[in-house]
Design an enzyme around this catalytic site. Structure first.
Site, PDB file in Angstrom:
ATOM      1  N   HIS A 101       0.860  -1.197   0.000  1.00 51.28           N
ATOM      2  CA  HIS A 101       0.000   0.000   0.000  1.00 51.28           C
ATOM      3  C   HIS A 101       0.880   1.226   0.000  1.00 51.28           C
ATOM      4  O   HIS A 101       1.957   1.242   0.581  1.00 51.28           O
ATOM      5  CB  HIS A 101      -0.960   0.003   1.195  1.00 51.28           C
ATOM      6  CG  HIS A 101      -0.293  -0.256   2.510  1.00 51.28           C
ATOM      7  ND1 HIS A 101       0.068  -1.526   2.926  1.00 51.28           N
ATOM      8  CD2 HIS A 101       0.108   0.578   3.481  1.00 51.28           C
ATOM      9  CE1 HIS A 101       0.652  -1.452   4.114  1.00 51.28           C
ATOM     10  NE2 HIS A 101       0.699  -0.180   4.465  1.00 51.28           N
ATOM     11  N   HIS A 103       0.835   5.112   1.128  1.00 48.60           N
ATOM     12  CA  HIS A 103       0.132   6.133   1.909  1.00 48.60           C
ATOM     13  C   HIS A 103       0.188   7.464   1.152  1.00 48.60           C
ATOM     14  O   HIS A 103       1.256   7.849   0.646  1.00 48.60           O
ATOM     15  CB  HIS A 103       0.829   6.359   3.252  1.00 48.60           C
ATOM     16  CG  HIS A 103       0.848   5.192   4.181  1.00 48.60           C
ATOM     17  ND1 HIS A 103      -0.007   5.091   5.262  1.00 48.60           N
ATOM     18  CD2 HIS A 103       1.629   4.077   4.227  1.00 48.60           C
ATOM     19  CE1 HIS A 103       0.255   3.971   5.927  1.00 48.60           C
ATOM     20  NE2 HIS A 103       1.248   3.330   5.322  1.00 48.60           N
TER      21      HIS A 103
HETATM   22  P1  5GP Z   1       1.741   0.279   7.338  1.00 49.72           P
HETATM   23  O1  5GP Z   1       2.196   0.555   8.739  1.00 49.72           O
HETATM   24  O2  5GP Z   1       1.667  -1.213   7.061  1.00 49.72           O
HETATM   25  O3  5GP Z   1       2.490   1.032   6.300  1.00 49.72           O
HETATM   26  O4  5GP Z   1       0.273   0.881   7.262  1.00 49.72           O
HETATM   27  C1  5GP Z   1      -0.877   0.179   7.519  1.00 49.72           C
HETATM   28  C2  5GP Z   1      -1.985   1.217   7.591  1.00 49.72           C
HETATM   29  O5  5GP Z   1      -3.222   0.568   7.409  1.00 49.72           O
HETATM   30  C3  5GP Z   1      -2.054   1.948   8.932  1.00 49.72           C
HETATM   31  O6  5GP Z   1      -1.945   3.354   8.701  1.00 49.72           O
HETATM   32  C4  5GP Z   1      -3.416   1.552   9.486  1.00 49.72           C
HETATM   33  O7  5GP Z   1      -4.055   2.620  10.160  1.00 49.72           O
HETATM   34  C5  5GP Z   1      -4.181   1.151   8.256  1.00 49.72           C
HETATM   35  N1  5GP Z   1      -5.164   0.102   8.470  1.00 49.72           N
HETATM   36  C6  5GP Z   1      -4.970  -1.087   9.120  1.00 49.72           C
HETATM   37  N2  5GP Z   1      -6.092  -1.828   9.079  1.00 49.72           N
HETATM   38  C7  5GP Z   1      -7.004  -1.096   8.396  1.00 49.72           C
HETATM   39  C8  5GP Z   1      -8.368  -1.341   8.035  1.00 49.72           C
HETATM   40  O8  5GP Z   1      -8.959  -2.385   8.346  1.00 49.72           O
HETATM   41  N3  5GP Z   1      -8.996  -0.375   7.317  1.00 49.72           N
HETATM   42  C9  5GP Z   1      -8.372   0.792   6.954  1.00 49.72           C
HETATM   43  N4  5GP Z   1      -9.083   1.698   6.251  1.00 49.72           N
HETATM   44  N5  5GP Z   1      -7.094   1.064   7.293  1.00 49.72           N
HETATM   45  C10 5GP Z   1      -6.421   0.125   8.007  1.00 49.72           C
END
Ligand code: 5GP
Ligand code: ZN
Length: 138
Positions: A101, A103
């Site tokens: 993903h 951001h």
């Molecule tokens: P990472 O730390 O892996 O780069 O980011 C994961 C992101 O996914 C975090 O910012 C977290 O808030 C978001 N996230 C985790 N689970 C969910 C979910 O079920 N729905 C949504 N909309 N965001 C999620």
């Protein structure tokens, strides 16, 4: 992790509802549940790809233009002054969901810093040794 257990597979493919900003055959763009700022969004490929190292060239080529399109819409809709693109690969880098993903984090005038590090220092010789090590691994 198996893709059957992947929360972002379920969200990207519409099995779990999300606040969706944009969708096409390859991607869904959603709002982050725990936003770093108002409008914080995530670009999710529909295909289960663990991190940037697993992206195929076609998907990779589409991601930055899509991020620019979403960021431009955020500026119009939310009045943010800019936005950060952040993408974590691996637990050590802060990745918590192991489905690629990107951001997109809107930044507002006078708002808090979101992406920052403490600048270090390194001698030219050590920089060159590090560069040579990475070059050799390409
Ligand atoms: P990472 O730390 O892996 O780069 O980011 C994961 C992101 O996914 C975090 O910012 C977290 O808030 C978001 N996230 C985790 N689970 C969910 C979910 O079920 N729905 C949504 N909309 N965001 C999620
Ligand atoms: Zn997945």
């Amino acid at each position: 992790m198996k893709k059957e257990d992947c929360i972002f597979c379920k969200i990207a493919n519409g099995e779990i509802p999300s606040s969706t900003i944009y969708e096409d055959e390859d991607f869904r763009v959603i709002l982050d549940l725990n936003p770093a700022s108002k409008g914080h969004a995530l670009i999710l490929p529909k295909e289960h790809l663990k991190d940037v190292c697993e992206l195929n060239a076609d998907i990779a080529a589409k991601i930055l233009p899509l991020a620019a399109k979403i960021g431009t819409a955020m500026k119009k809709a939310l009045g943010c002054a800019g936005f950060n693109l952040v993408q974590n690969n691996g637990e050590a880098a802060g990745q918590t969901v192991f489905h690629f993903h990107l951001h997109i984090i809107p930044r507002y005038e006078g708002g808090p810093s979101i992406v920052s590090w403490t600048p270090g220092s390194e001698s030219p010789g050590k920089l060159e040794t590090t560069a040579a090590g990475i070059r050799a691994a390409l």
